[in-house]
Design a protein around this motif. Structure first.
Motif, PDB file in Angstrom:
ATOM      1  N   ARG A   1     -13.996  72.980  46.776  1.00  0.00           N
ATOM      2  CA  ARG A   1     -13.350  71.825  46.134  1.00  0.00           C
ATOM      3  C   ARG A   1     -12.572  72.293  44.898  1.00  0.00           C
ATOM      4  N   SER A   2     -13.203  73.219  44.118  1.00  0.00           N
ATOM      5  CA  SER A   2     -12.529  73.724  42.917  1.00  0.00           C
ATOM      6  C   SER A   2     -11.198  74.373  43.294  1.00  0.00           C
ATOM      7  N   ARG A   3     -11.256  75.300  44.287  1.00  0.00           N
ATOM      8  CA  ARG A   3     -10.023  76.020  44.664  1.00  0.00           C
ATOM      9  C   ARG A   3      -9.024  75.072  45.298  1.00  0.00           C
TER      10      ARG A   3
ATOM     11  N   LYS B   1     -15.114  59.813  30.997  1.00  0.00           N
ATOM     12  CA  LYS B   1     -16.155  59.340  31.922  1.00  0.00           C
ATOM     13  C   LYS B   1     -15.496  59.130  33.280  1.00  0.00           C
ATOM     14  N   ASP B   2     -16.122  59.643  34.322  1.00  0.00           N
ATOM     15  CA  ASP B   2     -15.516  59.411  35.645  1.00  0.00           C
ATOM     16  C   ASP B   2     -16.566  58.875  36.612  1.00  0.00           C
ATOM     17  N   SER B   3     -16.063  58.258  37.688  1.00  0.00           N
ATOM     18  CA  SER B   3     -16.989  57.736  38.697  1.00  0.00           C
ATOM     19  C   SER B   3     -16.957  58.670  39.908  1.00  0.00           C
TER      20      SER B   3
ATOM     21  N   SER C   1      -8.315  66.739  33.409  1.00  0.00           N
ATOM     22  CA  SER C   1      -7.871  67.196  34.730  1.00  0.00           C
ATOM     23  C   SER C   1      -9.094  67.401  35.641  1.00  0.00           C
ATOM     24  N   ASN C   2     -10.237  67.814  35.086  1.00  0.00           N
ATOM     25  CA  ASN C   2     -11.457  67.916  35.902  1.00  0.00           C
ATOM     26  C   ASN C   2     -11.865  66.552  36.433  1.00  0.00           C
ATOM     27  N   ALA C   3     -11.809  65.535  35.546  1.00  0.00           N
ATOM     28  CA  ALA C   3     -12.214  64.185  35.975  1.00  0.00           C
ATOM     29  C   ALA C   3     -11.341  63.728  37.144  1.00  0.00           C
ATOM     30  N   VAL C   4     -10.041  64.017  37.044  1.00  0.00           N
ATOM     31  CA  VAL C   4      -9.123  63.607  38.125  1.00  0.00           C
ATOM     32  C   VAL C   4      -9.455  64.373  39.411  1.00  0.00           C
ATOM     33  N   ARG C   5      -9.720  65.696  39.259  1.00  0.00           N
ATOM     34  CA  ARG C   5      -9.923  66.534  40.439  1.00  0.00           C
ATOM     35  C   ARG C   5     -11.270  66.304  41.118  1.00  0.00           C
ATOM     36  N   TYR C   6     -12.263  65.877  40.311  1.00  0.00           N
ATOM     37  CA  TYR C   6     -13.587  65.697  40.921  1.00  0.00           C
ATOM     38  C   TYR C   6     -13.942  64.222  41.123  1.00  0.00           C
ATOM     39  N   THR C   7     -12.914  63.355  41.076  1.00  0.00           N
ATOM     40  CA  THR C   7     -13.152  61.937  41.361  1.00  0.00           C
ATOM     41  C   THR C   7     -12.303  61.550  42.572  1.00  0.00           C
TER      42      THR C   7
ATOM     43  N   GLY D   1      -8.347  74.644  40.911  1.00  0.00           N
ATOM     44  CA  GLY D   1      -9.198  75.082  39.788  1.00  0.00           C
ATOM     45  C   GLY D   1      -9.258  76.592  39.680  1.00  0.00           C
ATOM     46  N   THR D   2      -9.364  77.073  38.466  1.00  0.00           N
ATOM     47  CA  THR D   2      -9.468  78.528  38.263  1.00  0.00           C
ATOM     48  C   THR D   2     -10.907  78.922  37.958  1.00  0.00           C
ATOM     49  N   GLY D   3     -11.771  77.936  37.670  1.00  0.00           N
ATOM     50  CA  GLY D   3     -13.157  78.244  37.288  1.00  0.00           C
ATOM     51  C   GLY D   3     -13.261  78.604  35.814  1.00  0.00           C
ATOM     52  N   LEU D   4     -12.138  78.423  35.090  1.00  0.00           N
ATOM     53  CA  LEU D   4     -12.159  78.817  33.671  1.00  0.00           C
ATOM     54  C   LEU D   4     -12.003  77.622  32.721  1.00  0.00           C
ATOM     55  N   GLY D   5     -11.744  76.430  33.293  1.00  0.00           N
ATOM     56  CA  GLY D   5     -11.441  75.258  32.470  1.00  0.00           C
ATOM     57  C   GLY D   5     -12.502  74.958  31.423  1.00  0.00           C
ATOM     58  N   LEU D   6     -13.759  74.859  31.843  1.00  0.00           N
ATOM     59  CA  LEU D   6     -14.813  74.487  30.889  1.00  0.00           C
ATOM     60  C   LEU D   6     -15.136  75.638  29.930  1.00  0.00           C
ATOM     61  N   ALA D   7     -14.869  76.877  30.366  1.00  0.00           N
ATOM     62  CA  ALA D   7     -15.055  78.012  29.435  1.00  0.00           C
ATOM     63  C   ALA D   7     -14.036  77.875  28.308  1.00  0.00           C
TER      64      ALA D   7
ATOM     65  N   ARG E   1     -18.777  77.687  39.449  1.00  0.00           N
ATOM     66  CA  ARG E   1     -18.335  76.468  40.133  1.00  0.00           C
ATOM     67  C   ARG E   1     -19.493  75.929  40.959  1.00  0.00           C
ATOM     68  N   VAL E   2     -19.594  74.594  40.987  1.00  0.00           N
ATOM     69  CA  VAL E   2     -20.641  74.005  41.818  1.00  0.00           C
ATOM     70  C   VAL E   2     -20.188  74.071  43.268  1.00  0.00           C
ATOM     71  N   ASP E   3     -18.960  73.642  43.489  1.00  0.00           N
ATOM     72  CA  ASP E   3     -18.433  73.596  44.853  1.00  0.00           C
ATOM     73  C   ASP E   3     -17.146  74.421  44.872  1.00  0.00           C
TER      74      ASP E   3
HETATM   75  P1  ADP Z   1     -12.790  74.551  37.858  1.00  0.00           P
HETATM   76  O1  ADP Z   1     -11.474  75.185  37.688  1.00  0.00           O
HETATM   77  O2  ADP Z   1     -13.553  75.086  39.020  1.00  0.00           O
HETATM   78  O3  ADP Z   1     -12.759  73.090  37.798  1.00  0.00           O
HETATM   79  P2  ADP Z   1     -14.181  74.345  35.345  1.00  0.00           P
HETATM   80  O4  ADP Z   1     -14.665  75.402  34.435  1.00  0.00           O
HETATM   81  O5  ADP Z   1     -13.223  73.368  34.808  1.00  0.00           O
HETATM   82  O6  ADP Z   1     -13.631  75.105  36.614  1.00  0.00           O
HETATM   83  O7  ADP Z   1     -15.441  73.575  35.879  1.00  0.00           O
HETATM   84  C1  ADP Z   1     -16.538  74.292  36.372  1.00  0.00           C
HETATM   85  C2  ADP Z   1     -17.235  73.515  37.464  1.00  0.00           C
HETATM   86  O8  ADP Z   1     -17.826  72.343  36.896  1.00  0.00           O
HETATM   87  C3  ADP Z   1     -16.312  72.993  38.523  1.00  0.00           C
HETATM   88  O9  ADP Z   1     -16.099  73.954  39.520  1.00  0.00           O
HETATM   89  C4  ADP Z   1     -17.065  71.785  39.039  1.00  0.00           C
HETATM   90  O10 ADP Z   1     -18.003  72.204  39.999  1.00  0.00           O
HETATM   91  C5  ADP Z   1     -17.816  71.283  37.834  1.00  0.00           C
HETATM   92  N1  ADP Z   1     -17.133  70.132  37.198  1.00  0.00           N
HETATM   93  C6  ADP Z   1     -16.357  70.154  36.100  1.00  0.00           C
HETATM   94  N2  ADP Z   1     -15.958  68.912  35.762  1.00  0.00           N
HETATM   95  C7  ADP Z   1     -16.504  68.077  36.663  1.00  0.00           C
HETATM   96  C8  ADP Z   1     -16.483  66.645  36.858  1.00  0.00           C
HETATM   97  N3  ADP Z   1     -15.801  65.846  36.058  1.00  0.00           N
HETATM   98  N4  ADP Z   1     -17.188  66.162  37.895  1.00  0.00           N
HETATM   99  C9  ADP Z   1     -17.898  66.961  38.709  1.00  0.00           C
HETATM  100  N5  ADP Z   1     -17.954  68.299  38.593  1.00  0.00           N
HETATM  101  C10 ADP Z   1     -17.277  68.845  37.588  1.00  0.00           C
END
Ligand code: ADP
Length: 436
Positions: free
Chosen positions: A381-383, A356-358, A328-334, A387-393, A376-378
């Motif tokens: 964009r996350s919100r 892998k995403d482009s 879902s991150n790949a979809v949201r950040y591509t 995004g909840t900011g908890l996905g990768l955790a 979150r980096v951005d």
């Molecule tokens: P979020 O809900 O904000 O996506 P995550 O914990 O899933 O929270 O991801 C943390 C941050 O990592 C994201 O806010 C985003 O900035 C960055 N990120 C995660 N996956 C990707 C990705 N595939 N491409 C670019 N940035 C990503």
């Protein structure tokens, strides 16, 4: 009469009796000469033995105790027994002291013994490490010359030392120091490393602040709409009413997702919640995730490559949640039109699921912190993409529970690859699934 006098009594009586007989049979001079000789010989013997004791005292070991006969034999053998006994107790004391020192040295806390003037008398290796001391070199030094933090110097000078003093050392170590007075104005200084406890406490505070912050924004929005609608009453424009309800529903969805992710994280973090293991058919799971990604995506090219029919020993639902978050991150950040590839393969005995995403990619300095909760980096964009900011955790915890690790490669502006790498011990060679 003591044993000593009883033992020499026969000799004394013999000398006096012989002297008397000589006096009567011969003359007084002969008797006196006999008496003098009888006293001179033991006196010389005594003096000789006294001199042997005197030389023995120069090096009073058991082996050096002189040998003698007669009266002196008893004295020397008692002396030998006493010295042996004393040596034995000294040795036992030494062993006990050594054991005690070793036990104190092995303590995970730093311990320094200070005299009445706060000079160092002894310290254990942990104290040497905590304060940069050297037990031998710094012996007798004032501790406040070596540990110079004003807070510590003040604490040392205080009489009131019931409460510990918290010191931040140069190397980010946090110490809890307590001074315990004992004996004649001596002080025992205890230092405990509380860095981990303090960090956990800080993380807890940050976490509560973050959750409150995350919930406050949608709540404020919903509250605002409700107030407006209530003020308008029946006169509310149906078109505007519909738009407000849609927006409110969006905000409550956001809160719902946040609470769901928080609950998932809390379950994963609970040490009592052991991993319920099963044989997971990963090729099948990855195909389902691929389908979910297609329905989630607007207009992405999403490819699937299953290169092995290996499965995993683990928990299906946790893996679904971990892999699902990566996809879902790949979809949201591509951006629309971009390409996403899901791969399940074996690599050097490890099993690897990679996404892998482009997409937008991530700048290097952010990568180590991405799995922190709410990092979150951005932000917008996350919100904006839910995004909840908890996905990768969540991903990090799921992988940790499966003895796996997450590898992130990314080039800013070009795309990212997130790989979950499982060790051979987790891999089930053949799930009997057909590779497509
Ligand atoms: P979020 O809900 O904000 O996506 P995550 O914990 O899933 O929270 O991801 C943390 C941050 O990592 C994201 O806010 C985003 O900035 C960055 N990120 C995660 N996956 C990707 C990705 N595939 N491409 C670019 N940035 C990503």
């Amino acid at each position: 009469m003591s044993r000593f006098w009883l033992s020499i009594l026969p000799q004394v009586l013999f000398v006096f009796a012989t002297t008397g007989v000589l006096w009567a049979a011969a003359n007084a001079a002969a008797a006196f000469a006999f008496l003098s000789l009888s006293m001179l010989v033991p006196l010389l013997w005594m003096l000789r033995n006294l001199s042997r004791i005197d030389s023995w005292l120069d090096s009073p070991t058991v082996e050096n105790i002189p040998e003698a006969s007669g009266l002196w034999e008893g004295v020397f053998s008692r002396l030998r027994r006493m010295v042996k006994q004393r040596n034995l107790s000294e040795r036992q004391m030494e062993i006990r002291l050594h054991d005690l020192q070793q036990a104190i040295a092995a303590l995970p806390d730093g311990i320094v013994i200070l005299d009445a003037g706060a000079h160092i008398e002894w310290c254990n290796p942990m104290a040497e490490e905590y304060f940069g001391l050297d037990g031998r070199r710094d012996f007798g030094q004032q501790i406040s010359y070596l540990v110079r933090q004003p807070l510590f110097v003040e604490y040392l000078a205080e009489d009131q030392t019931d409460l510990p003093c918290i010191l931040r050392m140069g190397n980010d170590r946090i110490l809890s120091i307590q001074i315990i007075p004992y004996a004649d104005n001596k002080k025992l200084l205890l230092a405990r490393d509380i860095t981990r406890i303090e960090n956990v406490e800080r993380m807890r505070r940050d976490f509560v602040a973050n959750v409150s912050h995350e919930l406050r924004t949608p709540l404020t929005v919903v509250n605002g709409f409700l107030e407006t609608l209530s003020d308008m009453g029946a006169s509310a424009d149906p078109e505007m009413m519909k738009r407000s309800l849609d927006l409110m529903s969006g905000q409550t969805d956001r809160m719902k997702r946040l609470v769901e992710d928080l609950l998932t994280l809390s379950k994963l973090e609970n040490v009592e919640n052991m991993l319920a293991e099963e044989e997971v058919n990963v090729p099948m799971l990855v195909r389902q995730i691929h389908q979910d990604a297609i329905s989630l995506s607007g207009n992405h090219r999403i490819e699937l490559s299953i290169e092995t029919d290996a499965g995993l020993r683990g928990n299906m639902e946790e893996l679904r949640s971990g892999f699902g978050n990566l996809v879902s991150n790949a979809v949201r950040y591509t951006p629309e039109g971009g390409k996403i590839s899901l791969t399940w393969k074996l690599q050097d005995g490890n099993a690897v699921f990679s996404v892998k995403d482009s997409g937008i990619g991530i700048e290097k300095e952010h990568i180590p912190r991405l799995t922190e909760r709410f990092y979150r980096v951005d932000r917008s964009r996350s919100r904006g993409t839910g995004g909840t900011g908890l996905g990768l955790a969540i991903v990090k915890h799921v992988l940790g529970r499966h003895s796996a690790r997450l590898e992130i490669e990314s080039e800013f502006g070009k795309g990212s690859t997130f790989s979950a790498i499982f060790p051979p011990s987790r891999v089930i060679a053949d799930m009997g699934d057909t590779i497509r």
